[in-house]
Design a protein around this motif. Sequence first.
Motif, mmCIF file in Angstrom:
data_model
loop_
_atom_site.group_PDB
_atom_site.id
_atom_site.type_symbol
_atom_site.label_atom_id
_atom_site.label_comp_id
_atom_site.label_asym_id
_atom_site.label_seq_id
_atom_site.Cartn_x
_atom_site.Cartn_y
_atom_site.Cartn_z
ATOM 1 N N GLY A 133 -3.517 4.370 9.043
ATOM 2 C CA GLY A 133 -3.537 5.416 8.031
ATOM 3 C C GLY A 133 -3.211 4.891 6.655
ATOM 4 N N LEU A 134 -2.161 4.071 6.560
ATOM 5 C CA LEU A 134 -1.786 3.562 5.250
ATOM 6 C C LEU A 134 -2.746 2.509 4.741
ATOM 7 C CD1 LEU A 134 2.072 3.405 5.374
ATOM 8 C CD2 LEU A 134 0.630 4.891 4.010
ATOM 9 N N ALA A 135 -3.461 1.827 5.637
ATOM 10 C CA ALA A 135 -4.437 0.842 5.178
ATOM 11 C C ALA A 135 -5.539 1.512 4.388
ATOM 12 C CB ALA A 135 -5.028 0.082 6.363
ATOM 13 N N SER A 193 -19.227 -7.449 0.058
ATOM 14 C CA SER A 193 -17.859 -7.466 -0.440
ATOM 15 C C SER A 193 -17.155 -6.231 0.086
ATOM 16 C CB SER A 193 -17.832 -7.465 -1.966
ATOM 17 O OG SER A 193 -16.505 -7.305 -2.446
ATOM 18 N N ASP A 194 -16.101 -6.431 0.863
ATOM 19 C CA ASP A 194 -15.330 -5.308 1.392
ATOM 20 C C ASP A 194 -13.913 -5.372 0.862
ATOM 21 O OD1 ASP A 194 -14.890 -3.047 3.384
ATOM 22 O OD2 ASP A 194 -13.308 -4.476 3.924
ATOM 23 N N THR A 195 -13.461 -4.290 0.246
ATOM 24 C CA THR A 195 -12.116 -4.230 -0.329
ATOM 25 C C THR A 195 -11.289 -3.184 0.413
ATOM 26 O OG1 THR A 195 -13.159 -2.922 -2.098
ATOM 27 C CG2 THR A 195 -12.559 -5.179 -2.609
ATOM 28 N N HIS A 196 -10.103 -3.584 0.836
ATOM 29 C CA HIS A 196 -9.301 -2.768 1.745
ATOM 30 C C HIS A 196 -8.451 -1.741 1.013
ATOM 31 C CE1 HIS A 196 -5.432 -4.706 0.878
ATOM 32 N NE2 HIS A 196 -6.016 -5.892 0.982
ATOM 33 N N GLY A 197 -7.922 -0.803 1.791
ATOM 34 C CA GLY A 197 -7.035 0.220 1.275
ATOM 35 C C GLY A 197 -5.588 -0.238 1.232
ATOM 36 N N THR A 198 -4.690 0.697 0.958
ATOM 37 C CA THR A 198 -3.283 0.389 0.722
ATOM 38 C C THR A 198 -2.636 -0.292 1.913
ATOM 39 O OG1 THR A 198 -3.080 2.283 -0.738
ATOM 40 C CG2 THR A 198 -1.037 1.403 0.175
#
Length: 416
Positions: free
Chosen positions: A20-22, A123-128
């Motif tokens: 969830g936080l990711a 290009s993949d950019t991750h979450g928090t």
Amino acid sequence: MTKHTHNSRTFMGTSAVRRGLAGAVALLLAGAAAAPAVAARQGTGTATGARGSLVSVTPVASLDRAGVTRWLADHETDTGTVRQGVRAYRLTYRTLDAYGRPTTATGLFTLPAGGAHRLSLVSDTHGTMVARDYAPSVGDDFGRIPSYLYASSTGKAVAAPDYLGLGQGPGTHPYMDTASSVTATVDMLRAAREAGRRLGRPLTGDVYATGFSQGGQVAMALGKELRRGPAHGFRLRALAPVSGPYDLSGQEIPALFDGRVNPASGVVYTSYFLVAQNRLRPLYRDPAEAFRAPYADRVEALYDGRHTEEEIVTSLPGSVEELLTPAFAARMKHPTGALKAAIDANDGTCAWKPDVPVRLYAGESDTDVPIGNAHSCARRLGGAPVLDQGKVDHFGSFQKAAPEIARWFRGAARRS
């Protein structure tokens, strides 16, 4: 991240909380006070080597097609698009920090096990992420889902930066300093290009950009950066961010206080932002100016890159109103001065006119990043389609969108 029942919180298992936080909401993005650093980041070199130059390439995973299918299924991901196995590597590369000073960062570079010799690049950019060991190049967990899915499904290489201060990069993560996240992402593309040459899988320069939540906003900013010209040596071909917080002043910040954002999630994201940004510029002189007791005495130590999401969640209150002092809550609702300038400076992520296909993915039941962010962004872009993933939560929007993006990116490659 959490479930709410009659104002009490029950916590999911470790992986679910991490998941969830990711994909957490990006609340406020750094801006005005970092302007000199932004200018410095336009350079192509560092004091110790060129931006994006490789320090090391370390193999971290090798899965055949059946292995990818099992791994993704174990991580609650649709496997219908999987076509081949993957090989993944941790890249350590040179970049610049939030002040334009030389540093290093890490990221995950994933290659399809077969297919074409020369590869285009996702290009993949991750979450928090709050703990450095959850970053894609280090943690064999949810942060790797997009890399394995897109590499195995599209036949493209995938570059996934950890960002500054996560993975095996030094220091703490400058959370929501969008400029440094874009710099780290561009330099990850450069490092991936060199790694591809070393590994015998050269890259074409074509980039298909995506990202989730915080990473959705970074992907949009990356697209804008690549669109500025050929200086980086990459060609943006398509853009497909998922559930990004593109409209801070009009959607995301008001949603913290009007009930559209999950209160417990809002606490984590708000405190993470304030602590990380205060390390870059003075948002407060003393934590007690921003945070109520007893949280003022503990909140900064929680964001050292070593604490887990579970530890942070259980150390903080259940709502933003309980976290912030009344004066600071009022300041967030009606920002002025440096805070307003920072927000305004970063509300321009969607203020450009792409000449490549763009699709915005979002979920109508998302209580981390309300879907209004996507609609605001679409209007600023000049009418990009918003693909509503239906009545799903924040991570659910990614779960539904990712296989669609994989199919779209694969089809777009055949047409280009």
